[in-house]
Design a protein around this motif. Structure first.
Motif, short mmCIF file in Angstrom:
data_model
loop_
_atom_site.label_atom_id
_atom_site.label_comp_id
_atom_site.label_asym_id
_atom_site.label_seq_id
_atom_site.Cartn_x
_atom_site.Cartn_y
_atom_site.Cartn_z
N UNK A 48 100.80 53.63 132.73
CA UNK A 48 101.85 53.04 131.91
C UNK A 48 102.25 53.97 130.78
N UNK A 49 101.28 54.62 130.18
CA UNK A 49 101.54 55.45 129.00
C UNK A 49 102.34 56.70 129.32
N UNK A 50 101.98 57.38 130.41
CA UNK A 50 102.63 58.65 130.72
C UNK A 50 104.14 58.50 130.98
N UNK A 51 104.59 57.55 131.81
CA UNK A 51 106.04 57.40 132.01
C UNK A 51 106.78 57.04 130.72
N UNK B 172 83.20 62.08 123.95
CA UNK B 172 83.99 61.35 124.95
C UNK B 172 85.40 61.09 124.43
N UNK B 173 85.53 60.89 123.13
CA UNK B 173 86.85 60.70 122.55
C UNK B 173 87.65 62.00 122.58
N UNK B 174 86.97 63.11 122.34
CA UNK B 174 87.65 64.41 122.45
C UNK B 174 88.17 64.60 123.87
N UNK B 175 87.37 64.22 124.86
CA UNK B 175 87.81 64.31 126.24
C UNK B 175 89.03 63.43 126.49
N UNK B 176 89.06 62.25 125.86
CA UNK B 176 90.22 61.36 126.01
C UNK B 176 91.47 62.00 125.42
N UNK B 177 91.31 62.71 124.30
CA UNK B 177 92.45 63.44 123.72
C UNK B 177 93.00 64.42 124.74
N UNK B 178 92.12 65.16 125.39
CA UNK B 178 92.55 66.15 126.37
C UNK B 178 93.24 65.48 127.57
N UNK B 179 92.67 64.38 128.04
CA UNK B 179 93.25 63.68 129.19
C UNK B 179 94.66 63.18 128.87
N UNK C 16 92.22 55.63 128.76
CA UNK C 16 92.59 56.44 129.93
C UNK C 16 92.97 55.56 131.12
N UNK C 17 92.44 54.35 131.18
CA UNK C 17 92.75 53.42 132.27
C UNK C 17 94.24 53.16 132.38
#
Length: 369
Positions: free
Chosen positions: A187-190, A223-230, A182-183
């Motif tokens: 970079x990932x989103x663009x 916490x990994x499930x939350x990362x999927x959602x984020x 998530x940090x």
């Protein structure tokens, strides 16, 4: 009495170590010297005392190349790179453990405590992408060890590599089981908006207690499930990998993992079964004896049924999915769950290579054009 370098379930000195997956350091398969221990009568006294916990040590390494090529027909990518050797997550089932033997280190505790960090990783990556004639193909980041393992928080080698890929508009995929990813959303989103990235989060169980023993320093399942959602909410294509599936241990959670991943926004899914190459056979049997002794025999019986009667069959056609009745049942369960959620298959997303721009060489005078 068996030697610590070749542990068996009967070894009296073996103890589960908090925060570590392995409990011993079996010798690697390339070692020429074998050690044999004898019980002098003091062993039990030592066992009663608190044993020191092995600490993580990181050694700097200068890489000469970082992009590796893959021609295995059962793997969904052609290029890969890994900034670290060894992995502090300590997953006992990790098929990469035997690779530590090439460093004259043990696939056991050494794999999760004696790590190598390729300090010039981004620099070498830039040079390789700038080579004349380089043809861009999606690069998988983290095919061997997890690029977001705990030491990445401070080393930031993965972050530096992503910055190079973003600059060059080079497509890539990431596999991780750590929410630290998530940090790097900035970079990932663009890049995702330009069809340059896909992320896979590995989740093989929703049982926190089991996960703490199987993969002690990875992010907890919820916490990994939350990362999927984020990631999904940020527009990053994200899939879930139910891997590995271990019969009679975590296979019951397959549908629940897929259900929660779908609710969090995952759009694809994949799975693999447990693989036990080389020294991993010894390490996993040792883990079963310490953490699941009542079902150890049953687990290994099913594992062997999926591998033609052996602990592991390296045949490309079956090593990821297994064979036999139990493997067929897993496949059908997975397919039914995927149809229910409309999941695509992992690695099917086509990433765009047309945006690639070779990096420019660094110059103290800067760039005029």
């Amino acid at each position: 009495m068996a030697a610590p370098s070749d542990p068996t379930p009967a070894d009296p000195w073996l103890r589960a170590l908090k925060g570590r997956g392995a409990a011993s350091n079996p010798l690697g398969r390339f070692e020429t010297i074998r050690r044999h221990a004898e019980d002098d009568g003091w062993q039990h006294a030592v066992l009663d005392e608190e044993q020191p916990r092995p600490q993580t040590m990181v050694t700097e390494e200068r890489a000469r190349s970082v992009i590796t090529r893959n021609d295995s027909p059962d793997i969904g990518f052609d290029q890969a790179m890994n900034p670290y050797r060894g992995c502090e997550h300590g997953c006992i089932y990790c098929f990469a453990r035997p690779s530590h033997s090439y460093l004259n280190l043990s696939p056991g505790l050494d794999f999760e405590t004696k790590l190598r960090a390729k300090s010039n990783f981004a620099e070498v990556l830039r040079a390789e992408l700038a080579r004349p004639g380089y043809v861009p193909k999606p690069i998988n980041i983290g095919s061997n060890t997890d690029v977001y393992q705990p030491i990445e928080k401070h080393r930031q080698l993965t972050r530096a590599a992503l910055e190079v890929l973003a600059e060059c508009r080079h497509p890539f995929t990431i596999v991780t089981k750590n929410a630290l990813i998530e940090r790097d959303l900035d970079l990932l989103a663009p890049m995702a908006r330009n069809g340059l990235v896909q992320v896979f989060i590995s989740i093989n169980s929703l049982d926190n207690q089991l996960a703490a023993k199987l993969e002690p320093r990875a992010s907890a399942p919820h916490r990994r499930i939350k990362a999927v959602r984020t990631l999904a909410e940020a527009g990053v294509p994200v899939g879930v990998l139910v891997a590995p599936i271990i019969p009679a241990l975590n296979d019951r959670d397959m549908e629940a993992v897929l259900d929660q991943a779908a609710a969090a926004g995952a759009n694809s899914a994949g799975y693999t079964v447990l693989r036990l190459p080389h020294e991993l056979k010894v390490l996993f049997r040792e883990w079963l004896a310490l953490h699941a002794p009542q079902r150890a025999e049953h687990v290994m019986s099913l594992v062997q049924q999926m591998n033609g009667g052996r602990d592991y069959d390296s045949n490309f056609a079956t090593r990821m999915r297994g064979q036999g009745v139990f493997a067929d049942l897993l496949r059908r369960r997975f397919e039914v769950a995927c149809r229910r959620h409309g999941f695509g298959r992992a690695w099917e997303l086509t990433l765009d290579t047309s945006h690639f721009v070779p990096p420019r060489e660094s110059s103290p005078q800067g760039q005029l054009f």
